[in-house]
Design an enzyme around this catalytic site. Structure first.
Site, short mmCIF file in Angstrom:
data_model
loop_
_atom_site.label_atom_id
_atom_site.label_comp_id
_atom_site.label_asym_id
_atom_site.label_seq_id
_atom_site.Cartn_x
_atom_site.Cartn_y
_atom_site.Cartn_z
N ILE A 141 -19.20 6.24 -38.50
CA ILE A 141 -20.12 5.49 -39.35
C ILE A 141 -20.53 4.21 -38.66
CG2 ILE A 141 -19.46 6.38 -41.62
CD1 ILE A 141 -17.57 3.99 -41.90
N LEU A 142 -21.69 3.75 -39.02
CA LEU A 142 -22.18 2.49 -38.47
C LEU A 142 -23.01 1.80 -39.55
CD1 LEU A 142 -22.93 0.61 -35.96
CD2 LEU A 142 -25.01 1.95 -35.90
N GLN A 191 -23.96 -5.53 -42.97
CA GLN A 191 -22.50 -5.38 -43.08
C GLN A 191 -21.91 -6.24 -44.19
OE1 GLN A 191 -20.79 -6.04 -39.20
NE2 GLN A 191 -21.67 -4.16 -38.38
N ARG A 192 -20.68 -5.89 -44.59
CA ARG A 192 -19.90 -6.57 -45.63
C ARG A 192 -20.60 -6.54 -46.99
NH1 ARG A 192 -15.73 -9.62 -43.15
NH2 ARG A 192 -14.68 -9.35 -45.13
N TYR A 222 -21.43 -0.91 -47.82
CA TYR A 222 -21.98 0.37 -47.37
C TYR A 222 -20.93 1.21 -46.63
CZ TYR A 222 -26.62 -1.37 -48.57
OH TYR A 222 -27.70 -1.86 -49.25
N GLU A 281 -12.90 11.42 -37.64
CA GLU A 281 -12.68 11.65 -36.22
C GLU A 281 -11.96 10.43 -35.61
OE1 GLU A 281 -16.21 13.12 -34.31
OE2 GLU A 281 -15.42 12.64 -32.32
C1 LIG Z 1 -14.35 7.10 -38.07
C2 LIG Z 1 -15.17 5.97 -37.67
O1 LIG Z 1 -16.32 5.94 -37.97
S1 LIG Z 1 -14.47 4.69 -36.79
C3 LIG Z 1 -15.86 3.72 -36.31
C4 LIG Z 1 -16.32 2.77 -37.36
N1 LIG Z 1 -17.55 2.15 -36.93
C5 LIG Z 1 -17.62 1.03 -36.17
O2 LIG Z 1 -16.63 0.42 -35.80
C6 LIG Z 1 -19.00 0.59 -35.80
C7 LIG Z 1 -19.16 -0.90 -35.96
N2 LIG Z 1 -18.75 -1.33 -37.28
C8 LIG Z 1 -19.51 -1.10 -38.38
O3 LIG Z 1 -20.58 -0.50 -38.32
C9 LIG Z 1 -18.99 -1.62 -39.69
O4 LIG Z 1 -18.17 -2.73 -39.43
C10 LIG Z 1 -18.18 -0.56 -40.51
C11 LIG Z 1 -18.99 0.70 -40.63
C12 LIG Z 1 -16.84 -0.24 -39.87
C13 LIG Z 1 -17.92 -1.17 -41.90
O5 LIG Z 1 -19.18 -1.32 -42.49
P1 LIG Z 1 -19.49 -2.35 -43.67
O6 LIG Z 1 -20.75 -1.87 -44.31
O7 LIG Z 1 -19.46 -3.74 -43.18
O8 LIG Z 1 -18.24 -2.08 -44.61
P2 LIG Z 1 -17.91 -2.68 -46.03
O9 LIG Z 1 -18.92 -3.72 -46.46
O10 LIG Z 1 -17.72 -1.54 -46.95
O11 LIG Z 1 -16.54 -3.45 -45.75
C14 LIG Z 1 -15.47 -2.75 -45.23
C15 LIG Z 1 -14.22 -3.62 -45.18
O12 LIG Z 1 -13.81 -3.65 -43.82
C16 LIG Z 1 -13.37 -4.98 -43.49
N3 LIG Z 1 -14.34 -5.59 -42.57
C17 LIG Z 1 -15.56 -5.10 -42.21
N4 LIG Z 1 -16.12 -5.92 -41.30
C18 LIG Z 1 -15.25 -6.93 -41.09
C19 LIG Z 1 -15.24 -8.08 -40.26
N5 LIG Z 1 -16.27 -8.35 -39.45
N6 LIG Z 1 -14.19 -8.89 -40.30
C20 LIG Z 1 -13.14 -8.64 -41.12
N7 LIG Z 1 -13.07 -7.56 -41.94
C21 LIG Z 1 -14.11 -6.72 -41.91
C22 LIG Z 1 -13.30 -5.74 -44.78
O13 LIG Z 1 -12.04 -5.48 -45.36
C23 LIG Z 1 -14.39 -5.09 -45.58
O14 LIG Z 1 -14.20 -5.22 -46.95
P3 LIG Z 1 -14.63 -6.59 -47.69
O15 LIG Z 1 -16.03 -6.91 -47.25
O16 LIG Z 1 -14.52 -6.24 -49.13
O17 LIG Z 1 -13.63 -7.62 -47.26
#
Ligand SMILES: CC(=O)SCCNC(=O)CCNC(=O)[C@H](O)C(C)(C)COP(=O)(O)OP(=O)(O)OC[C@H]1O[C@@H](n2cnc3c(N)ncnc32)[C@H](O)[C@@H]1OP(=O)(O)O
EC number: 2.3.1.48
Length: 430
Positions: free
Chosen positions: A297-298, A304-305, A308, A330
């Site tokens: 996922i991305l 972000q946050r 989604y 995965e």
């Molecule tokens: C199986 C896989 O897909 S693993 C690969 C995951 N993808 C990636 O790492 C790609 C880059 N990262 C991203 O695209 C995003 O950070 C994602 C997809 C992992 C999360 O997406 P978001 O839309 O930001 O997630 P969401 O808003 O639901 O928050 C997820 C939780 O993760 C944590 N989190 C997300 N980003 C951060 C950050 N920068 N710093 C600290 N905690 C974080 C928090 O606990 C957050 O919850 P909160 O906002 O209630 O505190």
């Protein structure tokens, strides 16, 4: 009663930025005044000579001082220690330019100093010879925060004497890396290349160590990139790329994008729309041979946050429930992926444990949630909710402990409205 002690603070600044901060009480013996230092609690040898006794530092080049406490400017006697500019000049010439592999402290965007490792250096265009900027990896942080920094961000007094050997010089003769060499690579580079042998890993590391594209423009947003990305060689000289937010085609110039946008008629991702709730739509794209319920996922940084990521995770488990299977993402998970998953698993499992009366097994939890048994086990183990009693593992669910963990797991994401999911599992289609 004696007078309240005079307190002196001394800030050594470089180009307007504080690089060292000292604080102490003043003690007078005859005509001499000494600084009894209270901050920082220890001194490195370079500064010890400076701090033994102080010249009133108002005239110091690149230095500024101010008094605190009673506001009086103390008169402080000079000693034969070298003045800060001289010591600092000597220090600079002995360490500059910094070698790749040097470990040093660097001022980050939070205005605090953090340990970094120099990954690459480049000459500053049109500057004096030997004036470099440095590409650094913050050793406490993920590699996406690596960046080019200017010399003034680095605290040259913290340069470590031992420069890390270049990874590519190590183990060049053999294919097997020692654990130490592997750790050195892991420390600065993205995990997930376990399939590469040592030579390929070194080549990959060298090729990807510096981000190539600095920013992309996508729709209304200009977004900083996080990692190196393998673009075709003709994009090697581009710092910024322009993306079509519908088909994700990328171009070197804005005018090219504008021309493209007039022709591009794609207005949604490929695949069938299987879910729509308000402004949120989901599209089916493909079947996983490996039976993961989620590949990767991305969420793009501007979005972000906002929940989604959690929505996508919850959605993947709703698909698994419809299939009547358990699911797992995965591997390897990224740091942010793991945070998002751990939060989701914790909330879902602990919500059930809170409401459930009597015993419940991992298998039952898995059937109820479509979460794979291993993921349930590691989540509960990480929360220390599994205990070994009378020869078997049991889940210990003290309500107060559950509440504490639930609070720490944070809020849920955007709600998945299952009534709006219109999808036939892959198996049933054939
Ligand atoms: C199986 C896989 O897909 S693993 C690969 C995951 N993808 C990636 O790492 C790609 C880059 N990262 C991203 O695209 C995003 O950070 C994602 C997809 C992992 C999360 O997406 P978001 O839309 O930001 O997630 P969401 O808003 O639901 O928050 C997820 C939780 O993760 C944590 N989190 C997300 N980003 C951060 C950050 N920068 N710093 C600290 N905690 C974080 C928090 O606990 C957050 O919850 P909160 O906002 O209630 O505190």
């Amino acid at each position: 009663m004696g007078e309240a002690p005079q307190i002196l603070t001394l800030d050594i600044t470089s180009n307007g930025h504080t690089v060292k901060h000292y604080k102490g009480t003043l003690s007078s013996v005859g005509s001499r005044t000494h600084l009894i230092q209270t901050e920082p609690s220890f001194l490195d040898p370079v500064h010890f000579s400076l701090m033994g006794s102080l010249e009133t530092p108002t005239g110091a080049e690149n230095g500024s001082a101010h008094t605190a406490g009673n506001g009086k400017s103390p008169s402080v006697e000079a000693v034969d220690a070298p003045s800060e500019p001289d010591a600092s000049k000597r220090r600079r010439s002995s360490v500059l330019p910094l070698e790749v592999g040097t470990r040093v402290m660097c001022r980050w965007r939070d205005n605090k100093y953090h340990p970094v490792k120099v990954i690459e250096r480049r000459k500053v265009p049109n500057a004096i010879p030997n004036d470099y900027e440095y590409y650094v990896h913050y050793t406490e942080f993920n590699r996406r925060l690596d960046e080019w920094v200017k010399l003034e961000q680095l605290d040259l007094n913290s340069v470590e004497a031992v420069v890390d050997e270049k990874v590519e010089e190590k183990g060049a003769t053999g294919l097997k890396m020692t654990r130490h060499q592997k750790r050195k690579i892991d420390e600065t580079h993205v995990e997930g290349h376990e399939e590469l042998d040592a030579a390929s890993l070194r080549e990959h590391e060298e090729f990807t160590k510096v981000k190539n594209i600095a920013t992309i423009e996508l729709g209304r947003y200009e977004i900083e990139t996080w990692y190196f990305s393998p673009f075709p060689p003709e994009y090697n000289d581009c710092l910024k790329l322009y993306f079509c937010e519908f088909c994700l085609n990328f171009m070197k110039r804005k005018e090219q994008l504008q021309r493209h946008m007039r022709k591009c008629d794609l207005k949604h991702p490929p695949g069938d729309e299987i879910y729509r709730s308000g402004t949120l739509s989901m599209f089916e794209e493909k079947h996983s041979e490996e039976s993961y319920n989620l590949a990767c996922i991305l969420t793009l940084p501007p979005y972000q946050r906002k929940g989604y990521g959690k929505f996508l995770i919850a959605f993947s488990y709703e698909l698994s429930k419809k299939e009547g299977k358990v699911g797992t993402p995965e591997r390897p998970l990224s740091d942010l992926g793991l945070l998002s998953y751990r939060g989701y698993w914790t909330r879902v499992l602990l919500d059930i444990l809170k409401k459930h009366k009597g015993n419940i097994s991992i298998k039952e939890l898995s059937d109820m949630t479509a979460i794979k048994a291993e993921d349930i086990l590691t989540t509960l183990q990480s929360l220390e909710l599994i205990q070994y009693r009378k020869g078997q593992h049991v889940i210990c669910a003290d309500p107060k402990v559950l509440d504490r963990h639930l609070k720490a797991a944070g809020r849920g994401g955007l709600e998945v409205d299952v009534s709006k999911l219109i999808w036939t599992p892959y198996k049933e289609q054939s």
